[in-house]
Design an enzyme around this catalytic site. Structure first.
Site, PDB file in Angstrom:
ATOM      1  N   LYS A 106       0.839  -1.205   0.000  1.00 33.87           N
ATOM      2  CA  LYS A 106       0.000   0.000   0.000  1.00 33.87           C
ATOM      3  C   LYS A 106       0.873   1.255   0.000  1.00 33.87           C
ATOM      4  CE  LYS A 106      -3.793  -2.545   1.997  1.00 33.87           C
ATOM      5  NZ  LYS A 106      -4.591  -2.964   3.144  1.00 33.87           N
ATOM      6  N   GLN A 165      -4.877  -1.973   9.736  1.00 26.75           N
ATOM      7  CA  GLN A 165      -4.857  -3.282   9.072  1.00 26.75           C
ATOM      8  C   GLN A 165      -5.432  -4.351  10.010  1.00 26.75           C
ATOM      9  OE1 GLN A 165      -3.716  -3.722   5.801  1.00 26.75           O
ATOM     10  NE2 GLN A 165      -4.519  -5.795   5.965  1.00 26.75           N
ATOM     11  N   ASP A 213     -11.066   2.476   3.983  1.00 28.06           N
ATOM     12  CA  ASP A 213     -11.500   1.090   3.790  1.00 28.06           C
ATOM     13  C   ASP A 213     -13.031   1.000   3.700  1.00 28.06           C
ATOM     14  OD1 ASP A 213      -9.484  -0.695   3.425  1.00 28.06           O
ATOM     15  OD2 ASP A 213      -9.091  -1.028   5.559  1.00 28.06           O
TER      16      ASP A 213
END
Ligand code: NAP
Length: 281
Positions: free
Chosen positions: A54, A98, A121
Site C-alpha cells: 500500500k 490493518q 477502507d
C-alpha cells in the site's frame, strides 16, 4: 470455448494511472498531496506485506504515506487514542488500521472509532449505512474493485441475475449492495445456503468471496457467466481462489484468475479512495 481472462493487473494499473492524474490535479489546487496513514498492531507477516504494498502504491501515485507499527500487547484504549489523534490531525486524509488485530482488541470498536471522512477502507457504520442507502460515500476497496472490473469488461448489469457467495462486512455485503445499486437481481449465499451449486448456477454474474479453496466447481457455473473470484487461499499448491478455475474457464464467458484478478484492484481502489477522501474534506 475457454472464457476470456479478466486481467486485474491491467485494470488496476489503469486505475493507478487515473489516480496519479487526480493527485497531480489535487496538488495544483490544494498545494499539498493526499496523505495516508497505516497502523498495524502486532507482527502478522501477511499484514506487513499488504501494508508495504500500500505504501509503495502511494509513492507511485505521488501521495504521502506513513506508518505506525504498534506492539502486539497494545491495549484497545491505546489504539483508540491513536485513531482519535489521527482523526483530529488535519494533515491526515486516510486512516487504515490493518486487520486482524490481536484478540485483546475488539475490531468493531476500532472501526467505529475511525473518522468516517478518513475511513478509506469504507468500513465504518456511517459509510456502510451510506452504501445501504445508495448515497455516495467511501466504498470498501475490494468491492469497489469488483465493480471496476465489471465496468471495464463492459458487463451491463441491469436486470442480470447476480449471485454473491459470502456475506462479510468487508466483501460480500458491500458487493451485493453495489450490484443491487447497478440494478442486478441479487442473491447472497452463505454457509447455511442449502443448494449452493444450484443457486450459483442461476448467476449471469457470480462473485465468490468465501475463503474456501475451489469451493465452486463446474456444477456452480452457468454457461456464459461472468465469474469474479475474490478468494485468496494459500494452499500447498500455491494461491487458489474460491472457484475451480480450470473447470470454470471452460464454461464461463469471462473469469478473473487468482492471482492477477481482484487482488491488484484492492490497492488501486484504496489509492482512489484516499484522493476522494482528501477532496471531500
Ligand atoms: P469472511 O469474513 O471469512 O467471510 C466468508 C463468508 O463466506 C461468510 O459469509 C461465510 O458464511 C461464507 N462461507 C464460508 N464457508 C462457506 C461455504 N462452505 N458455503 C457458502 N458460504 C460459505 O471472509 P472475507 O473477508 O469476506 O474474505 C473472503 C475471501 O476473499 C477470502 O479468501 C479472503 O482472503 C479473500 N479476500 C481477498 C481480497 C483481495 O484483495 N483479493 C480482499 C479481501 C478478502 P457465514 O456468514 O454463514 O459464516
Amino acid at each position: 470455448m475457454a472464457a476470456q481472462i479478466i486481467d486485474g493487473k491491467a485494470v488496476g494499473a489503469a486505475v493507478r494511472e487515473r489516480v496519479r492524474g487526480e493527485v497531480a490535479a489535487y496538488k495544483a489546487e490544494a498545494g499539498r498531496v493526499p496523505n495516508l496513514v497505516t497502523v498495524i498492531v502486532g507482527d502478522d507477516p501477511a499484514s506487513e506485506i499488504y501494508v508495504a504494498n500500500k505504501h509503495r502504491g502511494c509513492e507511485e501515485a505521488g501521495m504521502r504515506s506513513s506508518h505506525h507499527g504498534l506492539g502486539g500487547d497494545t491495549s484497545e484504549a491505546e489504539l483508540l487514542e491513536l485513531v482519535a489523534a489521527l482523526g483530529a490531525d488535519d494533515d491526515v486524509d486516510g486512516i487504515l488500521v490493518q486487520l486482524p488485530v490481536p484478540e485483546q482488541i475488539n475490531p468493531d470498536a476500532v472501526v467505529t472509532a475511525l473518522d468516517p471522512r478518513k475511513d478509506v477502507d469504507g468500513l465504518t457504520p456511517l459509510n456502510a449505512g451510506l452504501l445501504a442507502h445508495g448515497v455516495p460515500g467511501l466504498v470498501p476497496c475490494t468491492p469497489a474493485g469488483v465493480m471496476e472490473l465489471l465496468r471495464h469488461e463492459g458487463v451491463d448489469l441491469e436486470g442480470t441475475e447476480a449471485v454473491v457467495v459470502g456475506r462479510s462486512k468487508l466483501v460480500g455485503v458491500p458487493v451485493a449492495r453495489l450490484l443491487l445499486a447497478a440494478n442486478a437481481t441479487v442473491t447472497v449465499c452463505h454457509s447455511r445456503t442449502r443448494d449452493l451449486a444450484a443457486t450459483c448456477r442461476r448467476a449471469d454474474v457470480l462473485v465468490a468471496a468465501v475463503g474456501v479453496p475451489e469451493l465452486l466447481g463446474a456444477d456452480a457455473i452457468k454457461p456464459g457467466a461472468v465469474v469474479i473470484d475474490v478468494g485468496m487461499n494459500r494452499t500447498e499448491d500455491g494461491l487458489r481462489g474460491d472457484v475451480n478455475f480450470d473447470a470454470a474457464v471452460e464454461i464461463a464467458a469471462a473469469i478473473t484468475p487468482v492471482p492477477g484478478g481482484v487482488g491488484p484492484m484492492t490497492i488501486a481502489m484504496l489509492l482512489s479512495n484516499t484522493v476522494a477522501a482528501a477532496r471531500a474534506r
